[in-house]
Design a protein around this motif. Sequence first.
Motif, short mmCIF file in Angstrom:
data_model
loop_
_atom_site.label_atom_id
_atom_site.label_comp_id
_atom_site.label_asym_id
_atom_site.label_seq_id
_atom_site.Cartn_x
_atom_site.Cartn_y
_atom_site.Cartn_z
N ALA A 116 0.83 -1.21 0.00
CA ALA A 116 0.00 0.00 0.00
C ALA A 116 0.86 1.25 0.00
CB ALA A 116 -0.93 -0.01 1.21
N PHE A 117 1.96 1.25 0.76
CA PHE A 117 2.86 2.40 0.79
C PHE A 117 3.60 2.56 -0.53
CE2 PHE A 117 2.02 2.57 5.26
CZ PHE A 117 2.36 3.86 5.66
N VAL A 118 4.00 1.45 -1.13
CA VAL A 118 4.67 1.51 -2.43
C VAL A 118 3.72 2.09 -3.48
CG1 VAL A 118 5.63 0.11 -4.31
CG2 VAL A 118 6.28 -0.36 -1.94
N LYS A 119 2.48 1.64 -3.47
CA LYS A 119 1.49 2.17 -4.41
C LYS A 119 1.29 3.66 -4.20
CE LYS A 119 -3.34 1.68 -5.84
NZ LYS A 119 -4.65 1.00 -5.56
N ALA A 120 1.24 4.09 -2.94
CA ALA A 120 1.06 5.52 -2.65
C ALA A 120 2.23 6.34 -3.16
CB ALA A 120 0.88 5.72 -1.15
N ALA A 137 14.89 5.01 -10.13
CA ALA A 137 13.86 5.28 -11.13
C ALA A 137 12.58 5.79 -10.47
CB ALA A 137 13.57 4.01 -11.93
N ARG A 138 12.36 5.40 -9.22
CA ARG A 138 11.20 5.88 -8.47
C ARG A 138 11.59 5.92 -7.00
NH1 ARG A 138 7.03 0.71 -8.22
NH2 ARG A 138 8.44 -0.73 -7.13
N THR A 139 10.83 6.66 -6.23
CA THR A 139 11.11 6.76 -4.80
C THR A 139 10.90 5.41 -4.13
OG1 THR A 139 10.41 9.07 -4.76
CG2 THR A 139 10.50 7.92 -2.65
N ARG A 140 11.87 4.99 -3.33
CA ARG A 140 11.79 3.71 -2.66
C ARG A 140 11.15 3.84 -1.28
NH1 ARG A 140 17.46 0.31 -3.49
NH2 ARG A 140 17.18 -0.10 -5.73
N ILE A 141 10.34 2.85 -0.93
CA ILE A 141 9.82 2.71 0.42
C ILE A 141 10.70 1.70 1.13
CG2 ILE A 141 7.89 1.95 1.84
CD1 ILE A 141 7.35 4.58 0.42
N VAL A 142 11.25 2.09 2.30
CA VAL A 142 12.14 1.19 3.03
C VAL A 142 11.68 1.06 4.48
CG1 VAL A 142 14.07 1.88 1.55
CG2 VAL A 142 13.79 2.95 3.79
N GLY A 162 6.35 -7.16 -0.30
CA GLY A 162 5.38 -6.12 -0.62
C GLY A 162 5.89 -5.08 -1.59
N GLY A 163 7.11 -5.28 -2.10
CA GLY A 163 7.66 -4.34 -3.08
C GLY A 163 8.52 -3.26 -2.47
N GLY A 164 8.75 -3.32 -1.14
CA GLY A 164 9.61 -2.35 -0.49
C GLY A 164 11.06 -2.80 -0.51
N HIS A 165 11.91 -1.99 0.10
CA HIS A 165 13.34 -2.30 0.20
C HIS A 165 13.75 -2.25 1.67
CE1 HIS A 165 13.03 -1.24 -4.05
NE2 HIS A 165 14.15 -1.88 -4.24
N ASN A 166 14.86 -2.88 1.95
CA ASN A 166 15.37 -2.89 3.32
C ASN A 166 16.36 -1.76 3.56
OD1 ASN A 166 15.50 -6.50 3.25
ND2 ASN A 166 13.89 -5.21 4.05
N VAL A 274 14.43 8.04 -1.13
CA VAL A 274 14.01 7.00 -0.19
C VAL A 274 13.08 7.60 0.85
CG1 VAL A 274 14.81 5.41 1.61
CG2 VAL A 274 16.15 5.68 -0.49
N ILE A 275 12.06 6.85 1.22
CA ILE A 275 11.21 7.21 2.35
C ILE A 275 11.23 6.03 3.32
CG2 ILE A 275 8.91 7.84 3.15
CD1 ILE A 275 8.31 8.91 0.36
N SER A 276 11.69 6.25 4.53
CA SER A 276 11.72 5.18 5.52
C SER A 276 10.47 5.25 6.39
CB SER A 276 12.98 5.26 6.38
OG SER A 276 13.14 6.55 6.95
N VAL A 277 9.86 4.08 6.61
CA VAL A 277 8.56 4.00 7.29
C VAL A 277 8.64 2.97 8.41
CG1 VAL A 277 6.08 3.65 6.99
CG2 VAL A 277 7.45 4.53 5.08
N GLY A 278 8.71 3.42 9.63
CA GLY A 278 8.76 2.51 10.77
C GLY A 278 7.48 1.74 10.96
#
Length: 294
Positions: A116-120, A137-142, A162-166, A274-278
């Motif tokens: 859901a965060f990746v889609k957003a 290429a696009r903003t990463r959710i980590v 879910g398509g995110g990164h570590n 990158v956007i980090s999401v706890g």
Amino acid sequence: MLTRQVIRTAVEAALEEDAPNGDITCETTIPAEVHGTARLVSRQEGVMSGIAVFEAAFAAQNPTIRVLATIKDGERFEAGQTLAEVEGSVRDLLTAERVALNFAQRMCGIATMTAAFVKAADEAVETTDYRKPRTYARTRIVDTRKTTPGLRPFEKYAVTCGGGHNHRYGLSDAVMVKDNHLAALAEQGIDMAGAIRHIREQVGHTTHIEVEVDRLEQIKAALEGGADTIMLDNFSLEDTRKGVDLIAGNAIVEASGNMTLERIPQVAATGVDVISVGALTHSVSSIDLGLDWN
């Protein structure tokens, strides 16, 4: 890393925790020779993660139990969909059921929230003020290190499903200089730029150095020191855009702090890499899965 050994150790510990002296209910109600089959069924839609862990929980209880998965990690599923079938000793199936479901439900919850965060973040492309990130290429959710103690390999793996990164796996993997580190160095008369150069002299050439800043004025020193990543912590959208401009591709730009689904498209549109999401790991809800008996 979610290796077979890590999975085996965790599920064996969970089974030991749940039935340290056996399952007295099954042992007193179900004959040992009774065999049966059941289906892993989703009660709601989501993203799969943890099929191998689900299988390992039953295998650890009884290696003769057969699990046939009908979905792969990273694939989406609908409510009511059969995700796997299990067959074997009913006693052992019931004994391992809760452990298998606990892992799968939480991992699917993390994968689903991450998706859901990746889609957003991807939706930022449709906004009028969108700026493409410079590094990717696009903003990463980590993710972050805000994980359940002992379950980090499982939770970080679920993020990737879910398509995110570590982000860094742990404290041993990369340097991240935060405000408390800077305060400690300042007492020794070392400023931010000097601190980064000091660190660079001590670590290997492959070690990544990230610096957290909480105001625009700190970015210049972070760049002068040679930071690989600059984290903009709790910046407003306006200051995030200014920060991206100041860094100008000379470091990876990470945005962090108070990241909600509603804010993600706006933050991604600023051009951060990158956007980090706890919340991906510390505030997730498990997906409702059940074992339905045939």
